[in-house]
Motif scaffolding. Structure first.
Motif, PDB file in Angstrom:
ATOM      1  N   PHE A 418       0.774  -1.230   0.000  1.00 31.89           N
ATOM      2  CA  PHE A 418       0.000   0.000   0.000  1.00 31.89           C
ATOM      3  C   PHE A 418       0.813   1.292   0.000  1.00 31.89           C
ATOM      4  O   PHE A 418       0.408   2.265  -0.639  1.00 31.89           O
ATOM      5  CB  PHE A 418      -0.956   0.011   1.211  1.00 31.89           C
ATOM      6  N   VAL A 419       1.921   1.345   0.730  1.00 27.75           N
ATOM      7  CA  VAL A 419       2.587   2.638   0.891  1.00 27.75           C
ATOM      8  C   VAL A 419       4.009   2.648   0.331  1.00 27.75           C
ATOM      9  O   VAL A 419       4.782   3.555   0.618  1.00 27.75           O
ATOM     10  CB  VAL A 419       2.618   3.056   2.388  1.00 27.75           C
ATOM     11  N   GLY A 420       4.357   1.652  -0.461  1.00 31.76           N
ATOM     12  CA  GLY A 420       5.708   1.597  -1.022  1.00 31.76           C
ATOM     13  C   GLY A 420       6.030   2.780  -1.908  1.00 31.76           C
ATOM     14  O   GLY A 420       7.185   3.228  -1.969  1.00 31.76           O
ATOM     15  N   PHE A 421       5.016   3.321  -2.570  1.00 34.39           N
ATOM     16  CA  PHE A 421       5.263   4.435  -3.501  1.00 34.39           C
ATOM     17  C   PHE A 421       5.800   5.674  -2.775  1.00 34.39           C
ATOM     18  O   PHE A 421       6.452   6.521  -3.388  1.00 34.39           O
ATOM     19  CB  PHE A 421       3.960   4.786  -4.247  1.00 34.39           C
ATOM     20  N   LEU A 422       5.534   5.766  -1.449  1.00 32.63           N
ATOM     21  CA  LEU A 422       6.031   6.921  -0.703  1.00 32.63           C
ATOM     22  C   LEU A 422       7.555   6.902  -0.562  1.00 32.63           C
ATOM     23  O   LEU A 422       8.166   7.932  -0.266  1.00 32.63           O
ATOM     24  CB  LEU A 422       5.393   6.954   0.693  1.00 32.63           C
ATOM     25  N   LEU A 423       8.165   5.733  -0.747  1.00 31.42           N
ATOM     26  CA  LEU A 423       9.624   5.612  -0.603  1.00 31.42           C
ATOM     27  C   LEU A 423      10.356   5.792  -1.928  1.00 31.42           C
ATOM     28  O   LEU A 423      11.581   5.720  -1.966  1.00 31.42           O
ATOM     29  CB  LEU A 423       9.977   4.227  -0.014  1.00 31.42           C
ATOM     30  N   GLU A 424       9.623   6.039  -3.008  1.00 38.21           N
ATOM     31  CA  GLU A 424      10.260   6.161  -4.325  1.00 38.21           C
ATOM     32  C   GLU A 424      11.257   7.313  -4.415  1.00 38.21           C
ATOM     33  O   GLU A 424      12.305   7.167  -5.050  1.00 38.21           O
ATOM     34  CB  GLU A 424       9.189   6.284  -5.412  1.00 38.21           C
ATOM     35  N   PRO A 425      11.029   8.491  -3.789  1.00 33.70           N
ATOM     36  CA  PRO A 425      12.031   9.570  -3.888  1.00 33.70           C
ATOM     37  C   PRO A 425      13.201   9.428  -2.910  1.00 33.70           C
ATOM     38  O   PRO A 425      14.045  10.326  -2.827  1.00 33.70           O
ATOM     39  CB  PRO A 425      11.215  10.834  -3.583  1.00 33.70           C
ATOM     40  N   LEU A 426      13.267   8.328  -2.160  1.00 34.31           N
ATOM     41  CA  LEU A 426      14.333   8.161  -1.170  1.00 34.31           C
ATOM     42  C   LEU A 426      15.694   8.019  -1.854  1.00 34.31           C
ATOM     43  O   LEU A 426      15.886   7.123  -2.675  1.00 34.31           O
ATOM     44  CB  LEU A 426      14.054   6.918  -0.310  1.00 34.31           C
ATOM     45  N   PRO A 427      16.666   8.896  -1.553  1.00 32.61           N
ATOM     46  CA  PRO A 427      18.004   8.772  -2.154  1.00 32.61           C
ATOM     47  C   PRO A 427      18.698   7.491  -1.690  1.00 32.61           C
ATOM     48  O   PRO A 427      18.633   7.113  -0.523  1.00 32.61           O
ATOM     49  CB  PRO A 427      18.749  10.014  -1.640  1.00 32.61           C
ATOM     50  N   LYS A 428      19.382   6.830  -2.613  1.00 41.33           N
ATOM     51  CA  LYS A 428      20.134   5.630  -2.250  1.00 41.33           C
ATOM     52  C   LYS A 428      21.288   5.963  -1.308  1.00 41.33           C
ATOM     53  O   LYS A 428      21.737   5.109  -0.543  1.00 41.33           O
ATOM     54  CB  LYS A 428      20.668   4.939  -3.509  1.00 41.33           C
ATOM     55  N   SER A 429      21.750   7.209  -1.369  1.00 43.42           N
ATOM     56  CA  SER A 429      22.828   7.610  -0.453  1.00 43.42           C
ATOM     57  C   SER A 429      22.358   7.554   0.998  1.00 43.42           C
ATOM     58  O   SER A 429      23.160   7.293   1.907  1.00 43.42           O
ATOM     59  CB  SER A 429      23.313   9.019  -0.791  1.00 43.42           C
ATOM     60  N   VAL A 430      21.058   7.768   1.237  1.00 45.11           N
ATOM     61  CA  VAL A 430      20.509   7.662   2.591  1.00 45.11           C
ATOM     62  C   VAL A 430      20.569   6.211   3.057  1.00 45.11           C
ATOM     63  O   VAL A 430      20.953   5.918   4.197  1.00 45.11           O
ATOM     64  CB  VAL A 430      19.062   8.192   2.631  1.00 45.11           C
ATOM     65  N   LEU A 431      20.205   5.298   2.170  1.00 41.01           N
ATOM     66  CA  LEU A 431      20.280   3.877   2.509  1.00 41.01           C
ATOM     67  C   LEU A 431      21.728   3.469   2.784  1.00 41.01           C
ATOM     68  O   LEU A 431      22.016   2.723   3.722  1.00 41.01           O
ATOM     69  CB  LEU A 431      19.694   3.029   1.380  1.00 41.01           C
ATOM     70  N   GLY A 432      22.644   3.974   1.946  1.00 37.88           N
ATOM     71  CA  GLY A 432      24.063   3.679   2.158  1.00 37.88           C
ATOM     72  C   GLY A 432      24.555   4.206   3.490  1.00 37.88           C
ATOM     73  O   GLY A 432      25.318   3.540   4.200  1.00 37.88           O
ATOM     74  N   ALA A 433      24.105   5.403   3.855  1.00 35.31           N
ATOM     75  CA  ALA A 433      24.504   5.996   5.132  1.00 35.31           C
ATOM     76  C   ALA A 433      23.968   5.184   6.301  1.00 35.31           C
ATOM     77  O   ALA A 433      24.668   4.967   7.301  1.00 35.31           O
ATOM     78  CB  ALA A 433      24.000   7.441   5.212  1.00 35.31           C
ATOM     79  N   VAL A 434      22.724   4.713   6.189  1.00 30.02           N
ATOM     80  CA  VAL A 434      22.135   3.883   7.252  1.00 30.02           C
ATOM     81  C   VAL A 434      22.916   2.585   7.415  1.00 30.02           C
ATOM     82  O   VAL A 434      23.190   2.131   8.534  1.00 30.02           O
ATOM     83  CB  VAL A 434      20.651   3.594   6.936  1.00 30.02           C
TER      84      VAL A 434
END
Length: 733
Positions: A418-434
């Motif tokens: 249902f809410v996966g589309f809200l994560l579409e603008p998430l930068p991959k650099s944020v995931l890398g930082a996490v």
């Protein structure tokens, strides 16, 4: 008899050898099961065993029956929601390590969790993506489907995009990992994880953290770096990164630094105030939501050219069969993945089981992870284990059972549907930082090196060897290197144990290393030798050399010299150059007597001395006639402490018997003490005893043997070795 006031005890009992003890105390006969008995027992089935088997295969039945709804349900709900939010973020982030589109990480945070709920025995671990395992999968994926160049020639790749090919590779290798884990669980070989010591796992995960850190630099810096696998891949990756360092995307870099700093600070606050906080602050989730909003509002992708998660399809994909051609290409890679995934999960599960007082079954855990990975891979997820940080969230937020895990999977499912589309603008650099921030625990394991070096250098060698091997050669070969180094240290410890000469502590029946204490008693002519390890083919020669060093002479050399001397004396008697008188031997030759060069049969020199053609027995420590010189032997009794000897193999048995015969033939009485009864039984069965080596040399305790020696050689009681100075030893026994 106990003396409570003085905390002393007095024991009055006979002096026991093994023979006298067995004669006085009757043993119970125990029937030992044969291989056929074990086989019959294993395949015998009744209603009770069938019920136990069902409960062991479905542990959920056991703990659900005692589930306390009022006390546990609310805690599990809070824990499940908290863990689910973290699982969503880590699923997306760790998927980058596997070189797959991020949303497939959500599959790995859902399907394996559902199966583990029914089959797992741990109530607290959070099943899902594990960064080390993701990186190992990513290595295989980039090898078969590289970023640059054509993919491997594999049936079924025709007409597929690169991402689709990679998903098939990851799912197929995960399916194979599951098959291996399931097979090991069914064959009851969960003990294999015991060969992965804590030191090896620490060095391996530290190396994996370094690989993960390097692999995420391209996302943090916003660079396009192709995936590289194989030995020295980390060097080549760093070379490419530094070659493009001037092309760094400043927006990605700044975003990553801000995320890492904030997450790190809040995580430290969570650790410091965990006793006061009802639940840890989910800072990764908060920062991800903020980053998504800022990226969408300021249009980071268009304005700054950053790489974002992009389109996340709604729902789940249809199940697929694994590619058998990929099985052939990845079988060697899948085995270390199966071992590492299970070993890490089992280690974390064991910690929580001890903390919360319940038991876990290693073989059932293998079955649970095997089925979970097979089921998940059928729906295009990749191999699952457990992440330490996610499991810590599930436990620290009050999770009581795997109901919390199931609820976390439901949260992941809601996001996927249902809410996966809200994560579409998430930068991959944020995931890398996490991902990088969550490496802190693994990278801090470098602090183990000074501790290990000070306290256990072989373990330090294992840690450093495993870490360097995994960093330079890759995780699969590095694990093999670590296992090799670890087994070598075990072999060396057993092959070269710390042997010692013992002495009596005055006024006691206690015997310790003579080098460690001052107030000791050593009767003259008595040596006590201890070997603290099994005796087998690899260390029997070391045992012999250390024993020779301890007693101060080589018995075989002494024996040969004595037999040579006897041979010469017999020849001199035959010639008339030597005569026997009431005062002993008399040299009647006028000239000097030269040593005969005729050795005769050399093998006879190793036999027991033969005095039958001599008028009297030779006192080898007295002056010998005809200027014959044989080294003195000042030891008349040798006690071997076998308390720490757990087994003897056939090679060691033969070597030990040869050694004992040599000592007996040079008139050294040998006693063996505290021998394990199974070793003693083996000696009887293998024909160890004969006219020279007799069962009467075995004594129950070291003190029994020492008292026997002093009774047989009373002169030793009045003399002490030069090493010891002190009062009259007679009062000490």
């Amino acid at each position: 008899m106990m003396r409570p006031a003085a905390k002393q005890f007095v024991v009055a009992r006979p002096l026991y050898s093994e023979e006298s003890f067995s004669q006085e105390h009757e043993k119970i006969y125990r029937h030992r099961k044969t291989l056929l008995d074990h086989f019959k027992q294993y395949f015998t089935c009744d209603s009770k065993r069938a019920k136990n088997a069902a409960l062991s295969l479905l542990p959920v039945i056991g703990w659900m029956k005692m589930y306390q709804i009022k006390e546990w349900l609310l805690s599990d709900i809070v824990s499940g929601i908290s863990t689910g939010l973290v699982a969503v973020l880590q699923g997306l982030a760790y998927c980058l390590l596997a070189s797959l589109p991020p949303w497939y990480g959500l599959f790995s945070a859902f399907f394996p969790v559902v199966m583990y709920f029914f089959l797992g025995t741990s109530r607290h671990i959070s099943v899902g993506p594990f960064p080390v395992l993701c990186l190992m999968i990513g290595t295989v994926v980039t090898r078969l489907v590289p970023d640059e160049g054509p993919p491997a020639n594999i049936t079924g790749f025709e007409g597929l995009t690169r991402d689709e090919q990679r998903v098939i590779v990851a799912a197929s290798v995960s399916f194979l990992v599951g098959i291996m884990q399931l097979a090991m669980g069914m064959l009851q070989v969960g003990f294999v994880v015991m060969y992965l010591s804590d030191t090896l796992v620490s060095g391996f995960t530290t190396a994996a953290a370094i690989h993960i850190l390097v692999s995420q630099l391209k996302f943090v810096l916003g660079l396009t770096v192709p995936g590289i696998s194989g030995p020295l891949s980390i060097i080549y990756t760093l070379e490419k990164i530094f070659g493009q360092i001037t092309s760094t995307n400043i927006c990605d870099l700044v975003t990553s630094i801000v995320i890492m700093v904030v997450v790190f600070i809040v995580k430290e606050l969570n650790d410091r105030f965990k006793a006061k906080l009802p639940v840890p602050i989910p800072i990764e989730v908060i920062m991800t939501v903020i980053a998504c909003g800022v990226s969408y509002g300021l249009d980071f992708q268009t304005r700054f050219g950053i790489d974002v998660v992009g389109n996340i399809p709604k729902g789940y994909e249809a199940p697929m069969a694994p590619n058998l051609h990929i099985f052939q290409e990845t079988a060697v890679d899948a085995f270390p993945m199966a071992i590492v995934g299970f070993a890490v999960a089992f280690a974390v599960a064991k910690v929580y089981s001890v903390k919360h007082d319940y038991t876990i079954d290693g073989n059932q855990e293998l079955i649970a992870f095997g089925v979970s990975n097979i089921f998940g891979a059928s729906f295009k997820s990749f191999a699952a284990s457990t992440a330490l940080s996610r499991s810590a969230v599930q436990e620290s937020t009050g999770g009581k059972t795997q109901v919390a895990g199931l609820l976390s999977a439901i949260i992941v499912m809601i996001v996927t549907l249902f809410v996966g589309f809200l994560l579409e603008p998430l930068p991959k650099s944020v995931l890398g930082a996490v991902v990088i921030v969550n490496l802190k625990g693994m990278l801090m394991q470098f602090r183990d090196i000074p501790y290990l070096w000070r306290n256990d250098r072989p373990d330090c060698v294992v840690w450093v060897g495993t870490c360097l091997g995994a960093v330079l050669l890759g995780l699969d070969l590095g694990l093999a290197v670590g296992l090799g180094v670890e087994l070598l240290t075990v072999v060396f410890r057993a092959q070269f144990p710390r042997c010692s000469v013992l002495a009596n502590i005055r006024g006691t029946d206690i015997y310790k290393d003579r080098k460690d204490y001052l107030s000791i008693y050593e009767p003259e002519g008595v040596k006590i030798f201890r070997i603290p390890s099994p005796i087998f083919f690899a260390n029997i020669e070391f045992f012999r050399s250390k024993l020779v060093e301890a007693i101060g002479f080589n018995p075989l050399r002494i024996l040969r010299k004595r037999n040579k001397a006897l041979r010469m004396m017999k020849k001199l008697l035959k010639k008339g150059d030597l005569q026997w008188t009431s005062k002993g031997f008399l040299n009647t030759s006028c000239g000097p007597i030269e040593e005969s060069q005729d050795e005769g049969n050399v093998e006879d020199l190793d036999l027991a001395p033969d005095f039958k053609d001599l008028p009297a027995r030779i006192d080898w420590n007295a002056e010998l006639p005809a200027n014959i010189c044989v080294p003195r032997v000042d030891v008349h009794s040798l006690i071997l402490d076998f308390a720490a000897v757990s087994f003897l193999d056939i090679s060691a048995l033969k070597g030990l018997k040869t050694m004992l015969k040599e000592l007996i033939r040079v008139e050294v009485e040998v006693y063996i003490v505290a021998c394990d009864m199974y070793i003693l039984e083996k000696l009887h069965n293998c024909g160890f005893f004969d006219d020279e080596v007799q069962p009467s040399m075995f004594f129950l305790t070291l003190h029994d043997a020492m008292l026997h020696v002093l009774e047989k050689h009373p002169e030793a009681t009045h003399k002490e070795s030069a090493y010891d100075k002190g009062p009259d030893p007679e009062t000490k026994f």
